[in-house]
Design a protein around this motif. Structure first.
Motif, PDB file in Angstrom:
ATOM      1  N   ALA A 119       0.828  -1.206   0.000  1.00 28.14           N
ATOM      2  CA  ALA A 119       0.000   0.000   0.000  1.00 28.14           C
ATOM      3  C   ALA A 119       0.864   1.259   0.000  1.00 28.14           C
ATOM      4  O   ALA A 119       0.479   2.289  -0.545  1.00 28.14           O
ATOM      5  N   GLN A 120       2.046   1.170   0.630  1.00 22.58           N
ATOM      6  CA  GLN A 120       2.915   2.343   0.701  1.00 22.58           C
ATOM      7  C   GLN A 120       4.040   2.300  -0.342  1.00 22.58           C
ATOM      8  O   GLN A 120       4.937   3.144  -0.339  1.00 22.58           O
ATOM      9  N   CYS A 121       3.940   1.369  -1.268  1.00 19.15           N
ATOM     10  CA  CYS A 121       5.008   1.125  -2.232  1.00 19.15           C
ATOM     11  C   CYS A 121       5.196   2.271  -3.227  1.00 19.15           C
ATOM     12  O   CYS A 121       6.295   2.498  -3.710  1.00 19.15           O
ATOM     13  N   ASP A 132      -7.692   1.728   0.116  1.00 22.74           N
ATOM     14  CA  ASP A 132      -9.133   1.591  -0.138  1.00 22.74           C
ATOM     15  C   ASP A 132      -9.417   0.437  -1.095  1.00 22.74           C
ATOM     16  O   ASP A 132     -10.386  -0.322  -0.907  1.00 22.74           O
ATOM     17  N   GLN A 133      -8.586   0.280  -2.121  1.00 25.47           N
ATOM     18  CA  GLN A 133      -8.793  -0.809  -3.076  1.00 25.47           C
ATOM     19  C   GLN A 133      -8.512  -2.174  -2.443  1.00 25.47           C
ATOM     20  O   GLN A 133      -9.215  -3.154  -2.727  1.00 25.47           O
ATOM     21  N   LEU A 134      -7.496  -2.235  -1.592  1.00 17.46           N
ATOM     22  CA  LEU A 134      -7.220  -3.485  -0.881  1.00 17.46           C
ATOM     23  C   LEU A 134      -8.381  -3.861   0.027  1.00 17.46           C
ATOM     24  O   LEU A 134      -8.765  -5.029   0.119  1.00 17.46           O
ATOM     25  N   TYR A 135      -8.954  -2.871   0.691  1.00 15.04           N
ATOM     26  CA  TYR A 135     -10.111  -3.140   1.543  1.00 15.04           C
ATOM     27  C   TYR A 135     -11.312  -3.591   0.711  1.00 15.04           C
ATOM     28  O   TYR A 135     -12.044  -4.510   1.101  1.00 15.04           O
ATOM     29  N   ALA A 136     -11.527  -2.949  -0.427  1.00 17.73           N
ATOM     30  CA  ALA A 136     -12.676  -3.300  -1.265  1.00 17.73           C
ATOM     31  C   ALA A 136     -12.601  -4.741  -1.763  1.00 17.73           C
ATOM     32  O   ALA A 136     -13.627  -5.401  -1.945  1.00 17.73           O
ATOM     33  N   GLU A 137     -11.374  -5.240  -1.972  1.00 17.49           N
ATOM     34  CA  GLU A 137     -11.175  -6.601  -2.484  1.00 17.49           C
ATOM     35  C   GLU A 137     -10.646  -7.543  -1.410  1.00 17.49           C
ATOM     36  O   GLU A 137     -10.134  -8.624  -1.725  1.00 17.49           O
ATOM     37  N   GLN A 138     -10.786  -7.158  -0.162  1.00 17.09           N
ATOM     38  CA  GLN A 138     -10.171  -7.915   0.930  1.00 17.09           C
ATOM     39  C   GLN A 138     -10.571  -9.390   0.949  1.00 17.09           C
ATOM     40  O   GLN A 138      -9.725 -10.275   1.109  1.00 17.09           O
ATOM     41  N   GLY A 169       2.958 -12.375   0.162  1.00 12.36           N
ATOM     42  CA  GLY A 169       2.469 -11.478  -0.877  1.00 12.36           C
ATOM     43  C   GLY A 169       2.196 -12.208  -2.179  1.00 12.36           C
ATOM     44  O   GLY A 169       1.241 -11.892  -2.900  1.00 12.36           O
ATOM     45  N   THR A 170       3.029 -13.208  -2.458  1.00 16.92           N
ATOM     46  CA  THR A 170       2.841 -14.026  -3.656  1.00 16.92           C
ATOM     47  C   THR A 170       1.649 -14.959  -3.494  1.00 16.92           C
ATOM     48  O   THR A 170       0.779 -15.047  -4.378  1.00 16.92           O
ATOM     49  N   LYS A 171       1.591 -15.665  -2.376  1.00 18.39           N
ATOM     50  CA  LYS A 171       0.517 -16.636  -2.139  1.00 18.39           C
ATOM     51  C   LYS A 171      -0.863 -15.983  -2.123  1.00 18.39           C
ATOM     52  O   LYS A 171      -1.840 -16.548  -2.621  1.00 18.39           O
ATOM     53  N   MET A 172      -0.948 -14.782  -1.557  1.00 17.20           N
ATOM     54  CA  MET A 172      -2.242 -14.100  -1.458  1.00 17.20           C
ATOM     55  C   MET A 172      -2.601 -13.315  -2.713  1.00 17.20           C
ATOM     56  O   MET A 172      -3.638 -12.667  -2.763  1.00 17.20           O
ATOM     57  N   GLY A 173      -1.740 -13.373  -3.709  1.00 14.59           N
ATOM     58  CA  GLY A 173      -2.042 -12.690  -4.963  1.00 14.59           C
ATOM     59  C   GLY A 173      -1.874 -11.183  -4.907  1.00 14.59           C
ATOM     60  O   GLY A 173      -2.354 -10.468  -5.792  1.00 14.59           O
ATOM     61  N   LEU A 174      -1.167 -10.698  -3.885  1.00 20.75           N
ATOM     62  CA  LEU A 174      -1.049  -9.255  -3.719  1.00 20.75           C
ATOM     63  C   LEU A 174      -0.096  -8.625  -4.731  1.00 20.75           C
ATOM     64  O   LEU A 174      -0.276  -7.468  -5.116  1.00 20.75           O
ATOM     65  N   VAL A 178      -1.329  -5.495  -7.181  1.00 23.18           N
ATOM     66  CA  VAL A 178      -0.753  -4.158  -7.383  1.00 23.18           C
ATOM     67  C   VAL A 178      -0.174  -3.987  -8.790  1.00 23.18           C
ATOM     68  O   VAL A 178      -0.059  -2.852  -9.278  1.00 23.18           O
ATOM     69  N   LYS A 179       0.173  -5.092  -9.445  1.00 16.64           N
ATOM     70  CA  LYS A 179       0.665  -4.989 -10.824  1.00 16.64           C
ATOM     71  C   LYS A 179      -0.393  -4.369 -11.731  1.00 16.64           C
ATOM     72  O   LYS A 179      -0.071  -3.634 -12.663  1.00 16.64           O
ATOM     73  N   SER A 180      -1.654  -4.640 -11.455  1.00 18.96           N
ATOM     74  CA  SER A 180      -2.738  -4.075 -12.264  1.00 18.96           C
ATOM     75  C   SER A 180      -3.053  -2.639 -11.855  1.00 18.96           C
ATOM     76  O   SER A 180      -3.940  -2.008 -12.426  1.00 18.96           O
ATOM     77  N   ARG A 181      -2.303  -2.133 -10.888  1.00 19.93           N
ATOM     78  CA  ARG A 181      -2.524  -0.765 -10.398  1.00 19.93           C
ATOM     79  C   ARG A 181      -1.256   0.075 -10.473  1.00 19.93           C
ATOM     80  O   ARG A 181      -1.042   0.991  -9.685  1.00 19.93           O
TER      81      ARG A 181
END
Length: 245
Positions: A119-121, A132-138, A169-174, A178-181
């Motif tokens: 999120a802070q990357c 907000d996007q992480l929360y929306a897709e939590q 981060g890899t296992k959870m698809g994170l 973020v690559k799509s963002r």
């Protein structure tokens, strides 16, 4: 500090710090506050800075009402607050009467680390939109924690904090999230491998526990006073009572 050591030594504290609200009232009261114009060619919601407490503050730094949320990226209550509050809270922030500071809190220990690192990357300006996007897709990405196998857990015992964050981060698809963002895979992996950033998250969590008596998330302060609130409806009523109207 190794993150698995941190989890072991603070397990009791985190067991108590489950998702939930504060239990101490004390919001300030006041007359309706005058709106404050934002800098030229900007909206107050676009004015975001990293704070000395390890959080991110959105809005007028001199706002009369300073709202602070301690939140965990894996906390369902925090996700609900984000989705319910964004539109109305942004309006209040844009009035210049309210600032909003979000302080990351590792209420679920290691599970919260990868999401916050990503999120802070992209810097302060991107922190709130990404959060907000992480929360929306939590529910979607957090559900993938089940793909962490027993073998993975065994391997994690010998990993550094950075390696654990990258694995999760890899296992959870994170990383894909973020690559799509706009964050490249290399950039994402670099952020997940940032030991200083992990240490900072731990420090913010420890400070919240010791100095602000954070007992669960979401946890709110208004002008330094704990709020008896865990939902946007409750927080909004405190803001309105304090003059944000």
């Amino acid at each position: 500090m190794r993150i698995k050591t941190f989890i072991l030594t603070t397990a009791a504290a985190f067991a108590l710090a489950a998702c939930g609200g504060a239990d101490t009232a004390g919001a300030p009261k006041g007359e309706p506050l005058a709106k404050v114009a934002a800098p030229a060619d900007k909206a107050w919601v676009d004015v975001v800075t990293k704070t000395e407490f390890g959080g991110y503050q959105m809005g007028n730094p001199d706002a009369k009402l300073k709202l602070v949320e301690y939140g965990a990226i894996t906390c369902p209550g925090c996700a609900q607050f984000s989705m319910q509050s964004t539109e109305e809270l942004h309006k209040l922030v844009n009035d210049g009467t309210v600032s909003m500071e979000f302080r990351p809190f590792l209420v679920h220990g290691i599970q919260d680390v990868p999401g916050f690192l990503l999120a802070q990357c992209s810097g302060p300006e991107a922190f709130f939109p990404l959060t907000d996007q992480l929360y929306a897709e939590q529910a979607s990405w957090l559900g993938k924690i089940s793909t962490v196998t027993e073998a993975d857990q065994q391997a994690m015992q010998k990993m550094s904090p950075e390696q654990i964050a990258t694995l999760l981060g890899t296992k959870m698809g994170l990383i894909e999230f973020v690559k799509s963002r706009g964050i490249s895979e290399d950039q994402a992996k670099a952020c997940l491998s940032d030991k200083a950033a992990i240490d900072a998250l731990i420090k913010t969590t420890e400070r919240g526990t010791k100095e602000d008596n954070v007992s669960g998330t979401p946890f709110f302060l208004l002008n330094g006073a704990k709020l008896d609130a865990s939902s946007w409806v409750q927080v909004k009523s405190k803001l309105v009572e304090a003059g944000a109207r």
